[in-house]
Design an enzyme around this catalytic site. Structure first.
Site, PDB file in Angstrom:
ATOM      1  N   GLU A  15     -20.605  16.250 -58.617  1.00  9.17           N
ATOM      2  CA  GLU A  15     -19.183  16.216 -58.245  1.00  9.17           C
ATOM      3  C   GLU A  15     -18.884  17.066 -57.005  1.00  9.17           C
ATOM      4  O   GLU A  15     -17.758  17.118 -56.552  1.00  9.17           O
ATOM      5  CB  GLU A  15     -18.323  16.646 -59.451  1.00  9.17           C
ATOM      6  CG  GLU A  15     -18.136  18.135 -59.661  1.00  9.17           C
ATOM      7  CD  GLU A  15     -19.381  18.874 -60.129  1.00  9.17           C
ATOM      8  OE1 GLU A  15     -20.462  18.262 -60.233  1.00  9.17           O
ATOM      9  OE2 GLU A  15     -19.271  20.094 -60.373  1.00  9.17           O
ATOM     10  N   CYS A  27     -23.874  21.691 -65.135  1.00  8.58           N
ATOM     11  CA  CYS A  27     -24.044  23.140 -65.003  1.00  8.58           C
ATOM     12  C   CYS A  27     -23.606  23.830 -66.308  1.00  8.58           C
ATOM     13  O   CYS A  27     -24.254  23.677 -67.332  1.00  8.58           O
ATOM     14  CB  CYS A  27     -23.286  23.628 -63.777  1.00  8.58           C
ATOM     15  SG  CYS A  27     -23.809  25.249 -63.207  1.00  8.58           S
ATOM     16  N   HIS A  49     -24.884  19.660 -59.140  1.00  6.66           N
ATOM     17  CA  HIS A  49     -23.469  19.266 -59.165  1.00  6.66           C
ATOM     18  C   HIS A  49     -23.221  17.961 -58.411  1.00  6.66           C
ATOM     19  O   HIS A  49     -22.931  17.999 -57.207  1.00  6.66           O
ATOM     20  CB  HIS A  49     -22.630  20.368 -58.505  1.00  6.66           C
ATOM     21  CG  HIS A  49     -22.504  21.601 -59.327  1.00  6.66           C
ATOM     22  ND1 HIS A  49     -21.493  21.786 -60.237  1.00  6.66           N
ATOM     23  CD2 HIS A  49     -23.265  22.713 -59.378  1.00  6.66           C
ATOM     24  CE1 HIS A  49     -21.632  22.970 -60.812  1.00  6.66           C
ATOM     25  NE2 HIS A  49     -22.696  23.555 -60.312  1.00  6.66           N
TER      26      HIS A  49
END
Lengths: 227, 88
Positions: free
Chosen positions: A203, A94, A201
């Protein structure tokens, strides 16, 4: 922060305005059992040479000027450039992806979304086949990943796109292009397959109860480049 | 002296903000406008006692090319502004 005794040293770059750093710490701890080593943007060097660097999402320096630009000229960046020049493994997610393009570590640019809106959603992405480990073992699979960005429209000119395609640097594309990216690109890697940038994302997608585990394969593919 | 750096998207790259502004203006009857472009302006002010005009232009050029504009997607233009008020 104590480093896991058997794990590699993964530096987590934290800029003023980064806000996915704790997500990244929890994801790496859960998936690999590694503690990330937080390195602040104001440092002029890494305390010790990391095995890899993770650049989290957020709004570094308030996204002023252009998302990622002020971070791309922060004090730690010359050390990061040297690390990349030596073939170091880096993943930017990002805002981390925006920083990598702004500093010239990855080609192209990230522009405001075509629909002029911040997009926060779970989207289907296609994990593209390619030569680098960032493409993962399970090639061509569909991943469901969270996105949350206002400036995620990946742009590159025709020649640049042709090069990315020819060198198989595109490892992730949106199934339903949510931001107007060139060729629906969601993630690219460097020519040497060591520097990855992506808007979704991984994560934030490592546990069933937070929306799925599809991010794990991308984190594992990244880890495979330095472990 | 003041130098203004205007930064805008390169031709051919979709600028949804410009498109929406132009569409709204057209709806109000301003159909004479062929193309509307959005640019962001930065104004740099230099003290003529400390910096020569040549140095100022070269400084603005470097800042614009390296930071204010992203060469991948944007063009920039530098203009001298406020010359009339300086003389007054």
């Amino acid at each position: 922060m104590q480093q896991h005794k058997d794990g590699p040293t993964v530096a987590l770059l934290a800029f003023p305005g980064s806000n996915c750093d704790q997500d990244a710490q929890k994801a790496f701890a859960h998936v690999f059992g590694w503690q990330l080593e937080v390195v602040h943007a104001s440092a002029s060097a890494f305390a010790r040479r990391p095995d890899a660097v993770f650049i989290p999402g957020g709004f570094s320096y308030g996204d002023y000027l252009r998302a990622g630009h002020l971070a791309s000229i922060a004090p730690i960046i010359p050390a990061l450039k040297a690390f990349i020049a030596e073939g170091g493994a880096v993943m930017g997610v990002c805002n981390g992806f925006q920083i990598l393009t702004e500093m010239g570590a990855l080609p192209g640019a990230l522009l405001p979304n075509a629909r002029q809106r911040f997009v926060c959603d779970q989207v289907e992405c296609l994990h593209e086949p390619g030569p680098s480990s960032c493409h993962g073992r399970e090639r061509g699979q569909t991943l469901r990943l969270p996105i949350a960005h206002g400036e995620g429209r990946y742009y590159i000119d025709e020649d640049g796109l042709a090069q990315l395609e020819a060198k198989q640097q595109i490892f992730l594309r949106y199934a339903d292009n949510p931001n107007g990216s060139t060729a629906a690109i969601a993630g690219i890697c460097s020519e040497n397959g060591k520097v990855f940038g992506l808007m979704p994302h991984p994560e934030r997608a490592y546990l069933e109860h937070i929306g799925g585990t599809d991010g794990q394969c991308l984190l594992r593919a990244f880890a495979a480049t330095f472990v | 002296m003041k130098l203004q750096i205007s930064v805008q998207l390169k031709p051919g790259i979709l600028d949804p903000e410009a498109r929406e502004i132009q569409a709204s203006l057209q709806r109000l009857g301003h159909t004479q406008v062929d193309t509307l472009t959005v640019a962001k302006a930065y104004v740099l002010e230099f003290d003529p006692k400390k910096v020569s005009e040549t140095e100022a232009w070269s400084c603005a050029q470097q800042i614009a090319a390296e930071h204010l504009a992203n060469p991948v997607a944007q063009n920039f233009q530098i203009d001298r502004v406020g010359a009339a008020e300086e003389e007054a």
